[in-house]
Write a protein that holds these residues in place. Structure first.
Motif, short mmCIF file in Angstrom:
data_model
loop_
_atom_site.label_atom_id
_atom_site.label_comp_id
_atom_site.label_asym_id
_atom_site.label_seq_id
_atom_site.Cartn_x
_atom_site.Cartn_y
_atom_site.Cartn_z
N VAL A 65 -79.90 92.85 30.90
CA VAL A 65 -78.52 93.11 30.46
C VAL A 65 -78.03 92.04 29.49
N LEU A 88 -78.15 99.86 27.64
CA LEU A 88 -77.19 99.29 28.59
C LEU A 88 -76.53 100.39 29.41
N SER A 96 -72.92 96.10 32.43
CA SER A 96 -73.52 96.70 31.24
C SER A 96 -72.60 97.78 30.68
#
Length: 124
Positions: A65, A88, A96
């Motif tokens: 992330v 993400l 995210s």
């Protein structure tokens, strides 16, 4: 237009590769694969960078992330930012998703901003 076509082809190849590779968290070398993919996000080779970003999203790597967020917020091409935002969104952690939403709000490029918003709302 050419960039969009390249993006679509890369995404399709990434999805195809991910389905065939069947890398799951139960894979015996998952940690090493994940570490290598995260290290590849620092590559200057765009092909390696694209494919690594896509694969990290496909395997839902929560450890990636921060690396993907740096790409999304950094001085990279819009294509890389879009692929990073998609990954993400696929990872799906609260942080995210927050990053995708926040960058969508602050993006100067209207097209990129719209795509990022779609990715964010698709995760809800």
């Amino acid at each position: 237009m050419k960039n969009l076509l390249v993006l679509i082809v890369v995404l399709m190849l990434g999805v195809t590769f991910a389905e065939n590779a069947a890398i799951t968290k139960n894979h015996p070398k998952f940690d090493q694969i994940e570490k290598n993919l995260i290290n590849n996000t620092k590559s200057e080779n765009h092909g390696v960078l694209y494919s690594s970003i896509i694969m990290l999203g496909e395997i839902k790597s929560e450890n990636a992330v921060m690396s993907l967020a740096k790409i999304l917020r950094g001085n990279y091409s819009n294509d890389l930012k879009i692929v990073s935002a998609l990954s993400l969104a696929k990872i799906g952690t609260d942080y995210s998703k927050y990053i995708v939403r926040r960058v969508a709000e602050l993006s100067d490029d209207k097209k990129t901003s719209e795509l990022l918003r779609k990715f964010y709302f698709a995760t809800k």
